[in-house]
Design a protein around this motif. Structure first.
Motif, PDB file in Angstrom:
ATOM      1  N   GLU A  18      33.781   8.425 -79.248  1.00  0.00           N
ATOM      2  CA  GLU A  18      33.499   9.461 -80.247  1.00  0.00           C
ATOM      3  C   GLU A  18      32.474   8.954 -81.248  1.00  0.00           C
ATOM      4  OE1 GLU A  18      36.977  11.129 -82.171  1.00  0.00           O
ATOM      5  OE2 GLU A  18      38.026  11.098 -80.242  1.00  0.00           O
ATOM      6  N   MET A  19      32.616   7.674 -81.647  1.00  0.00           N
ATOM      7  CA  MET A  19      31.678   7.097 -82.599  1.00  0.00           C
ATOM      8  C   MET A  19      30.265   7.074 -82.012  1.00  0.00           C
ATOM      9  SD  MET A  19      33.312   6.537 -85.299  1.00  0.00           S
ATOM     10  CE  MET A  19      34.670   7.664 -85.074  1.00  0.00           C
ATOM     11  N   ARG A  20      30.192   6.993 -80.684  1.00  0.00           N
ATOM     12  CA  ARG A  20      28.886   6.991 -80.020  1.00  0.00           C
ATOM     13  C   ARG A  20      28.424   8.405 -79.695  1.00  0.00           C
ATOM     14  NH1 ARG A  20      30.997   2.576 -79.750  1.00  0.00           N
ATOM     15  NH2 ARG A  20      29.919   0.592 -79.419  1.00  0.00           N
ATOM     16  N   ARG A  21      29.208   9.381 -80.127  1.00  0.00           N
ATOM     17  CA  ARG A  21      28.898  10.803 -79.894  1.00  0.00           C
ATOM     18  C   ARG A  21      28.678  11.103 -78.413  1.00  0.00           C
ATOM     19  NH1 ARG A  21      28.386  12.157 -85.155  1.00  0.00           N
ATOM     20  NH2 ARG A  21      27.448  10.586 -86.487  1.00  0.00           N
ATOM     21  N   PHE A  69      38.179   6.576 -79.195  1.00  0.00           N
ATOM     22  CA  PHE A  69      37.603   6.403 -80.535  1.00  0.00           C
ATOM     23  C   PHE A  69      36.169   5.874 -80.507  1.00  0.00           C
ATOM     24  CE2 PHE A  69      36.867   4.472 -84.642  1.00  0.00           C
ATOM     25  CZ  PHE A  69      37.457   5.350 -85.523  1.00  0.00           C
ATOM     26  N   GLY A  70      35.975   4.776 -79.789  1.00  0.00           N
ATOM     27  CA  GLY A  70      34.650   4.163 -79.740  1.00  0.00           C
ATOM     28  C   GLY A  70      33.614   5.094 -79.115  1.00  0.00           C
ATOM     29  N   ILE A 123      34.086   1.100 -74.471  1.00  0.00           N
ATOM     30  CA  ILE A 123      32.704   1.188 -74.977  1.00  0.00           C
ATOM     31  C   ILE A 123      31.751   0.322 -74.153  1.00  0.00           C
ATOM     32  CG2 ILE A 123      33.464   1.713 -77.327  1.00  0.00           C
ATOM     33  CD1 ILE A 123      32.779  -1.222 -78.061  1.00  0.00           C
TER      34      ILE A 123
END
Lengths: 280, 367
Positions: free
Chosen positions: B101-104, B98-99, B150
């Motif tokens: 993905e948030m950081r692309r 998840f983390g 992350i």
């Protein structure tokens, strides 16, 4: 102990089951039987077994149009309910304000007034030379919403919205706020945290409340009659019209069954809109 | 320069201060434990560091930059929640990803990182499970993997062991500690369990009513508590309230106790005595009567009532050369303890230094 369990279960389920059988299943069975009878102007109902009433519905475009309007109004109201109820329910579920219970009360308050009385209120607002029209008149325009589809949609929306907000609020309250925090801690902006975490978890509940609103809309009676006027047709008023004015019980019963079947069919189809892994 | 610095961090809710000017310096790679009873402000402090609560005043400085105003999603902190807060609709692997993905992060790189993290917490075989299909201990490992994926600047652990079975707790504590040391993770952990804290921390921060009572290593807190509260909270010291003079200590109800050390001045005082440093025998500093004697396995515990009915607990080894003799209820005994094991606090709860031991202590603290 294990031997007695089925008996105990039967005892617990018994009362509710018998009420449902007596008050719901039996009348429905009778109604279905009636829908297969034939109507006669002098004798009213002649016992027979015919599909004529159903054939009549499906062959005359007028009835198709009524069903289409009904679905359109109910679906529009359900979608608007989600759109308007969602932000409100979300704020209510997450607020820590001490006015929370007062805000909840304000949401429920419209339910204290019967929907017919509320609709009369809308009539005063919508009518020609009514409140909205008069105000618009000051600016040199006219607003004539009375007896329009828009009026019916607004009226039904006002009836359904409190139910929507209440169900959605409890849906949101069932979602741990720590999940949002976890998402944000992992780098999600508040809006991404909502759409990636809260929304998928809320989706089954949102669907259920949308369905609730849809069913209420499909079966709306007072609002379409009062705000839609004589030329606006929806299914529930039509059922009553055939039953009461035309005394055509068989056709009226068939209409009731078609309305019920359509509602059930669309409701169960809507289940497929929720991806499987999100289903509760 | 410290890696993470808290500077007079204060959180006010109406009239109550959840934290009152908490200041702390944390070095890179250090594991700090915030310790205290519920409501002491430890969780509030942690949540302010994570960015979930806005501080009323004060600063949080990370690597020389103030992050106080930064929203949670830009702070790069890895938080492990008490209830783990795993995303129930996502698989273990998706939770960990998840983390990223948030950081692309690119898919390939992401998959690699997720695999690495799951291997780290030994969950690589459960990658496709949903959180609800895992045991509590496994869920916690997912939460740790998700936080570490992350590469956070600080790892924040909120009561990480409280939702685990008692038997699992010590193992997990050790595993977290090893992982933290191995990867040199700057970590802040919150707990109310002093044993957990002692077992894992480099340094401990004892908090009470929103204020920091003492910061120090295990030994500092145990041997040199800064307040009676710390003396009781760490290792359950016996606390006696009364007054002290050159002649010794007198409890509020009038029992005289000979002190092992000598102390400057006189006046209201609190005496703290560690149960495991009290020896029972036929001579000693104060007389008492055995109320209760319990055999606890490794130790023997005696509850002793002084003449004024003040109760003290004395604990000793059950076997070996230093084994405590066992006494029966009603028996009269004398209590004694070495000077280094008694802590005297003045009326303002500040420690009173011992005169006769000041030289020894200076030597040991410089060693």
């Amino acid at each position: 102990m294990r031997q007695k369990l089925p008996l105990a279960a039967a005892g617990l389920l018994g009362p509710a089951t018998s009420v449902v059988v007596l008050m719901l299943a039996a009348p429905l069975a009778l109604l279905f039987r009636d829908s297969l009878n034939r109507f006669d102007v002098t004798e009213l109902m002649i016992e027979t077994v015919t599909a004529a009433n159903y054939t009549r519905f499906f062959t005359e475009t007028f009835y198709w149009e009524v069903l289409r309007t009904t679905i359109l109004v109910a679906a529009t109201v359900a979608v608007l309910c989600v759109a308007l109820g969602l932000p409100l329910a979300w704020r209510l579920a997450r607020t820590t304000s001490r006015w929370k219970s007062l805000m909840m009360l304000l949401v429920i308050l419209p339910l204290f007034i019967g929907s017919t009385v509320r609709t009369v209120g809308w009539m005063i607002l919508f009518a020609r030379n009514g409140m909205m029209d008069s105000v618009a008149g000051l600016f040199g325009t006219r607003v004539d919403l009375m007896y329009t589809t828009t009026a019916v949609i607004i009226g039904t929306l006002s009836v359904n919205l409190p139910f929507m907000v209440l169900t959605l609020q409890s849906v949101f309250e069932g979602i741990d706020d720590r999940l949002t925090e976890a998402a944000q801690g992992l780098g999600a902006t508040p809006s991404r945290a909502f759409w990636r975490v809260v929304w998928p978890l809320a989706l089954p509940g949102v669907m259920i409340s949308a369905i609730l609103s849809f069913i209420l809309g499909m079966n709306a009676y007072a609002t379409p009659v009062l705000l839609g006027g004589p030329r606006f047709q929806m299914m529930a008023p039509l059922v009553f019209w055939e039953f009461n004015t035309n005394s055509n019980w068989p056709f009226s019963a068939a209409l009731a069954f078609i309305l019920m079947a359509t509602t059930l069919l669309l409701t169960s189809l809507s289940n497929f809109l929720v991806p499987r892994r999100y289903r509760a | 320069m410290s890696y993470l610095r808290l500077n007079g961090l204060t959180k006010r809710y109406g009239d109550t201060l959840a934290t009152d000017a908490v200041s702390l310096e944390i070095s890179k790679g250090e594991l700090i434990v915030l310790l205290g009873p519920s409501g002491c402000g430890k969780t509030t402090t942690l949540r302010m560091i994570a960015g979930f609560i806005e501080a009323t005043s004060g600063d949080i400085v990370l690597e020389g930059q103030a992050i106080t105003g930064l929203p949670a999603h830009r702070r790069e902190m890895g938080m492990v929640f008490q209830n783990y807060a795993l995303f129930p609709h996502l698989s273990v692997a998706r939770n960990v990803a998840f983390g990223l993905e948030m950081r692309r992060m690119k898919q390939a790189e992401r998959d690699e990182r997720v695999a690495e993290m799951l291997q780290l917490v030994k969950l690589d075989r459960l990658a496709d499970r949903l959180p609800r299909q895992l045991s509590g201990g496994q869920q916690q490992r997912v939460a740790i993997a998700r936080a570490l994926a992350i590469h956070p600047k600080v790892l924040l652990l909120d009561e990480p062991l409280s939702n685990l079975d008692a038997e699992l707790r010590q193992d997990v504590a050790r595993e977290i500690r090893l992982l933290q040391q191995d990867r040199k993770l700057t970590t802040i952990m919150v707990t109310h369990d002093q044993q957990e804290a002692m077992a894992m921390a480099d340094r401990l921060v004892v908090m009470r009513d929103g204020q920091v009572q003492q910061v120090g290593a295990q030994e500092d807190l145990y041997e040199r508590p800064a307040t009676p509260f710390v003396a009781r909270f760490i290792g359950n010291s016996n606390l006696l309230v009364g007054s002290h003079t050159d002649a010794g200590f007198r409890t509020e109800t009038g029992t005289h106790i000979d002190l092992a050390g000598r102390y400057q001045g006189a006046g209201r005082a609190t005496l703290a005595l560690r149960p495991e440093r009290i020896t029972l025998g036929e001579t000693g500093q104060v007389r008492g009567t055995i109320v209760l004697s319990s055999y606890m396995g490794a130790t023997v515990e005696h509850v002793v009532a002084l003449d004024d009915q003040t109760r003290l607990i004395a604990r000793g080894a059950s076997s070996g050369p230093a084994a405590t003799p066992r006494f029966a209820g009603g028996q009269s005994v004398f209590l004694s303890w070495p000077a280094a094991s008694e802590c005297l606090f003045d009326g303002g709860d500040a420690p009173i230094p011992a005169l006769s031991h000041s030289i020894n202590e200076r030597i040991s603290s410089h060693a």
